[in-house]
Design a protein around this motif. Structure first.
Motif, PDB file in Angstrom:
ATOM      1  N   MET A   1      31.098  63.170  69.268  1.00 56.08           N
ATOM      2  CA  MET A   1      31.896  63.994  68.202  1.00 56.08           C
ATOM      3  C   MET A   1      30.673  65.131  67.650  1.00 56.08           C
ATOM      4  O   MET A   1      29.906  65.231  67.012  1.00 56.08           O
ATOM      5  N   SER A   2      30.841  66.185  68.749  1.00 61.28           N
ATOM      6  CA  SER A   2      30.027  66.657  68.842  1.00 61.28           C
ATOM      7  C   SER A   2      30.449  68.699  68.666  1.00 61.28           C
ATOM      8  O   SER A   2      31.734  68.854  68.856  1.00 61.28           O
ATOM      9  N   LEU A   3      29.819  69.298  68.403  1.00 62.76           N
ATOM     10  CA  LEU A   3      30.438  70.690  68.067  1.00 62.76           C
ATOM     11  C   LEU A   3      29.254  71.373  69.354  1.00 62.76           C
ATOM     12  O   LEU A   3      28.309  71.641  70.000  1.00 62.76           O
ATOM     13  N   THR A   4      29.917  71.959  71.053  1.00 66.84           N
ATOM     14  CA  THR A   4      29.889  71.493  71.985  1.00 66.84           C
ATOM     15  C   THR A   4      29.787  73.359  72.239  1.00 66.84           C
ATOM     16  O   THR A   4      31.362  74.163  72.853  1.00 66.84           O
ATOM     17  N   LEU A   5      28.676  73.289  72.795  1.00 66.09           N
ATOM     18  CA  LEU A   5      29.175  75.010  74.094  1.00 66.09           C
ATOM     19  C   LEU A   5      29.333  74.792  75.640  1.00 66.09           C
ATOM     20  O   LEU A   5      28.467  74.503  75.711  1.00 66.09           O
ATOM     21  N   ALA A 231      46.044  68.340  46.251  1.00 69.10           N
ATOM     22  CA  ALA A 231      47.346  67.804  46.853  1.00 69.10           C
ATOM     23  C   ALA A 231      48.051  68.352  48.249  1.00 69.10           C
ATOM     24  O   ALA A 231      47.501  70.274  47.999  1.00 69.10           O
ATOM     25  N   ALA A 232      48.600  67.807  48.695  1.00 69.46           N
ATOM     26  CA  ALA A 232      47.904  69.186  50.254  1.00 69.46           C
ATOM     27  C   ALA A 232      49.996  69.531  50.225  1.00 69.46           C
ATOM     28  O   ALA A 232      50.922  69.095  49.376  1.00 69.46           O
ATOM     29  N   ASN A 233      49.992  71.507  50.194  1.00 69.26           N
ATOM     30  CA  ASN A 233      50.997  72.111  50.538  1.00 69.26           C
ATOM     31  C   ASN A 233      52.436  71.811  51.415  1.00 69.26           C
ATOM     32  O   ASN A 233      53.360  72.140  51.148  1.00 69.26           O
ATOM     33  N   ARG A 234      51.468  70.865  52.200  1.00 69.80           N
ATOM     34  CA  ARG A 234      53.156  70.669  52.882  1.00 69.80           C
ATOM     35  C   ARG A 234      52.395  69.556  53.740  1.00 69.80           C
ATOM     36  O   ARG A 234      51.794  68.862  54.400  1.00 69.80           O
ATOM     37  N   SER A 235      53.630  68.979  54.635  1.00 67.98           N
ATOM     38  CA  SER A 235      53.354  67.818  55.054  1.00 67.98           C
ATOM     39  C   SER A 235      52.856  68.367  56.647  1.00 67.98           C
ATOM     40  O   SER A 235      53.729  69.099  57.603  1.00 67.98           O
ATOM     41  N   GLY A 236      52.304  67.156  57.870  1.00 62.68           N
ATOM     42  CA  GLY A 236      51.697  67.079  58.687  1.00 62.68           C
ATOM     43  C   GLY A 236      50.697  66.309  59.087  1.00 62.68           C
ATOM     44  O   GLY A 236      51.145  65.025  58.668  1.00 62.68           O
ATOM     45  N   HIS A 237      49.585  66.431  59.867  1.00 68.87           N
ATOM     46  CA  HIS A 237      48.189  65.526  59.244  1.00 68.87           C
ATOM     47  C   HIS A 237      47.044  66.128  59.659  1.00 68.87           C
ATOM     48  O   HIS A 237      47.270  67.653  59.602  1.00 68.87           O
ATOM     49  N   LEU A 238      46.505  65.130  58.329  1.00 68.60           N
ATOM     50  CA  LEU A 238      44.981  66.003  58.604  1.00 68.60           C
ATOM     51  C   LEU A 238      43.905  65.735  59.639  1.00 68.60           C
ATOM     52  O   LEU A 238      44.140  64.266  60.044  1.00 68.60           O
ATOM     53  N   VAL A 239      43.076  66.611  60.243  1.00 65.93           N
ATOM     54  CA  VAL A 239      42.807  65.851  61.146  1.00 65.93           C
ATOM     55  C   VAL A 239      40.997  66.536  60.723  1.00 65.93           C
ATOM     56  O   VAL A 239      40.203  67.301  59.989  1.00 65.93           O
ATOM     57  N   ILE A 240      40.420  65.340  61.153  1.00 66.00           N
ATOM     58  CA  ILE A 240      39.018  65.272  60.965  1.00 66.00           C
ATOM     59  C   ILE A 240      37.914  65.914  62.059  1.00 66.00           C
ATOM     60  O   ILE A 240      38.660  64.788  63.285  1.00 66.00           O
ATOM     61  N   ALA A 241      37.178  67.213  62.181  1.00 67.53           N
ATOM     62  CA  ALA A 241      36.614  67.170  63.153  1.00 67.53           C
ATOM     63  C   ALA A 241      35.063  67.924  63.565  1.00 67.53           C
ATOM     64  O   ALA A 241      35.068  68.355  62.279  1.00 67.53           O
ATOM     65  N   SER A 242      34.176  67.432  64.518  1.00 66.17           N
ATOM     66  CA  SER A 242      33.481  68.141  64.222  1.00 66.17           C
ATOM     67  C   SER A 242      32.880  69.199  64.168  1.00 66.17           C
ATOM     68  O   SER A 242      33.322  70.205  64.179  1.00 66.17           O
ATOM     69  N   GLY A 243      31.716  69.695  63.035  1.00 64.53           N
ATOM     70  CA  GLY A 243      31.807  70.876  63.334  1.00 64.53           C
ATOM     71  C   GLY A 243      32.187  71.651  61.743  1.00 64.53           C
ATOM     72  O   GLY A 243      32.815  70.727  61.279  1.00 64.53           O
ATOM     73  N   GLY A 244      30.600  71.706  61.681  1.00 62.93           N
ATOM     74  CA  GLY A 244      30.682  72.288  59.677  1.00 62.93           C
ATOM     75  C   GLY A 244      29.874  72.597  58.933  1.00 62.93           C
ATOM     76  O   GLY A 244      29.327  73.911  60.101  1.00 62.93           O
ATOM     77  N   THR A 245      29.484  72.720  57.955  1.00 66.61           N
ATOM     78  CA  THR A 245      28.294  73.895  57.515  1.00 66.61           C
ATOM     79  C   THR A 245      27.118  73.480  57.993  1.00 66.61           C
ATOM     80  O   THR A 245      26.775  74.960  58.114  1.00 66.61           O
ATOM     81  N   ALA A 246      26.454  72.735  58.232  1.00 65.66           N
ATOM     82  CA  ALA A 246      25.027  72.661  58.688  1.00 65.66           C
ATOM     83  C   ALA A 246      24.925  73.339  60.297  1.00 65.66           C
ATOM     84  O   ALA A 246      24.357  73.226  61.026  1.00 65.66           O
ATOM     85  N   MET A 297      29.771  69.349  55.993  1.00 65.04           N
ATOM     86  CA  MET A 297      28.030  69.848  56.775  1.00 65.04           C
ATOM     87  C   MET A 297      28.770  69.413  57.775  1.00 65.04           C
ATOM     88  O   MET A 297      28.419  70.149  58.720  1.00 65.04           O
ATOM     89  N   GLN A 298      29.119  68.580  58.194  1.00 64.76           N
ATOM     90  CA  GLN A 298      29.365  68.135  60.357  1.00 64.76           C
ATOM     91  C   GLN A 298      30.387  67.942  60.237  1.00 64.76           C
ATOM     92  O   GLN A 298      30.491  67.298  61.683  1.00 64.76           O
ATOM     93  N   SER A 299      31.523  67.781  58.840  1.00 63.96           N
ATOM     94  CA  SER A 299      32.842  67.960  60.148  1.00 63.96           C
ATOM     95  C   SER A 299      33.711  69.160  58.974  1.00 63.96           C
ATOM     96  O   SER A 299      33.446  69.284  58.270  1.00 63.96           O
ATOM     97  N   SER A 300      35.123  68.994  59.369  1.00 66.39           N
ATOM     98  CA  SER A 300      36.502  69.774  58.754  1.00 66.39           C
ATOM     99  C   SER A 300      36.999  69.132  58.531  1.00 66.39           C
ATOM    100  O   SER A 300      37.823  68.661  59.757  1.00 66.39           O
ATOM    101  N   MET A 301      37.724  69.285  57.867  1.00 64.10           N
ATOM    102  CA  MET A 301      39.316  69.363  57.675  1.00 64.10           C
ATOM    103  C   MET A 301      40.033  69.985  58.141  1.00 64.10           C
ATOM    104  O   MET A 301      40.301  70.334  57.178  1.00 64.10           O
TER     105      MET A 301
END
Ligand SMILES: *Cc1c(COP(=O)(O)O)cnc(C)c1O
Length: 334
Positions: A1-5, A231-246, A297-301
């Motif tokens: 669950m990392s942001l990897t280089l 409210a979601a403005n369109r249908s689809g999938h909400l993905v939570i991925a590693s990487g955020g403000t930190a 902080m550590q993930s993004s939606m």
């Protein structure tokens, strides 16, 4: 669950070798280590056989302690900010500092950047004062603006020579061609190119960044989600991925030439943020994804639109980052 280089080792090292061919190279390791980390750059500088490494500040010294040669500190010596060590070469740009500093120094010439350094007249006094105080003058430091140009270098070399400085010229931001030209014109002088970006990040194709999909949920238009219950403005999938403000991920995908126009467009996009159409630096299947809301902080939606097959937990998204402002969880050679 990392942001990897991920670093393509062979390709990346080929660029290092290509830049090092210029000769008398002084690698620069500062800040976040150009995304690769200061300790790693110190190790790589050893591998390159560099006799000197440049760091930005005295505070960075400990992080590069594994480097075996001399260490130039690029930020100027100040009475309130310095550190004593036989292998440290200080950069000095004020006469009052030159009266107090001890040991090994570079005298810095003021360039058109107008950041730090001696004027031509001050440089003459500085050279004299350094001699009188028994300092070990290691050369002249020239920090050119990007795309500096030869005319300015020539003028500064003349200023140095007029001050009696015949030692190496430590130059930043000279292109390979400019360096070759000044060397040809001044066979009696030695030049030490200080290079960071072009060395570590010169072949962007050798570097790639990925983020892990930590979670994914189907979402319908109008359904609420996120910290603000938007409210979601369109249908689809909400993905939570590693990487955020930190990690230093901002709201807008970085551009390699982030100028005024980019900033203006970033601001324009900021105003679109509330409507959930903000471009993110993440992409999936070659499609750039939008932030569902500002990074945590550590993930993004993120939103994966319904016309795109969604990833599954554990999949990797491609991320575009600005290396000098990103902190990776992992840096891996591949
Ligand atoms: C940061 C810095 C460098 C290295 O700059 P790059 O553009 O990364 O090569 C060289 N000289 C000085 C004085 C610096 O501060």
């Amino acid at each position: 669950m990392s942001l990897t280089l991920h670093i393509d080792e062979a390709r990346w090292r080929a660029n290092l070798a290509r830049v090092a061919e210029r000769g008398a190279l002084v690698p620069v390791a500062k800040g976040n280590g150009y995304g690769l980390g200061l300790a790693r750059l110190a190790t790589e500088a050893n591998r390159l056989g560099a006799d000197t490494l440049a760091i930005g500040t005295y505070d960075e010294y400990d992080a590069v302690a594994g480097f075996t040669g001399n260490i130039v500190v690029l930020n100027p010596w100040r009475p309130f900010s310095h550190r004593e060590d036989d292998r440290i070469i200080h950069t000095v740009g004020r006469l009052s500092d030159l009266e107090q500093v001890r040991g090994r120094v570079l005298l810095e010439a003021m360039t058109s950047m107008k950041r730090h350094g001696f004027t031509a007249a001050e440089l003459r006094s500085a050279a004299q004062l350094a001699t009188d105080r028994g300092l070990r003058v290691e050369g002249l430091s020239i920090h050119l603006p990007l795309g500096g140009g030869l005319a300015e270098v020539e003028r500064l070399i003349d200023d140095g020579l007029a001050a009696g400085l015949a030692g190496p010229i430590w130059a930043s931001h000279l292109s390979a061609e400019e360096l070759a030209q000044v060397r040809q014109r001044h066979p009696g002088l030695s030049f030490r190119p200080r290079i960071g970006t072009e060395l570590w990040l010169g072949d962007r194709g050798a570097l790639s960044v990925s983020a892990t999909v930590i979670d994914i949920h189907p979402i319908k238009r109008g359904e609420s989600f996120g910290y603000r219950g938007r409210a979601a403005n369109r249908s689809g999938h909400l993905v939570i991925a590693s990487g955020g403000t930190a990690h230093g991920l901002g709201l807008v995908a970085p551009s390699t030439n982030a100028g005024l126009r980019d900033r203006a467009s970033a601001m324009a996009k900021g105003s679109l943020e509330a409507s959930g159409v903000l471009r993110s630096p993440y992409s999936w299947q070659g499609r750039q994804l939008r932030f569902a809301e500002p990074p945590h902080m550590q993930s993004s939606m993120l939103i994966v639109p319904s016309d795109l097959a969604p990833p599954t937990v554990g999949d990797q998204l491609v991320v575009q980052v600005r290396f000098t402002t990103t902190t990776f969880d992992r840096v891996e050679f591949v």
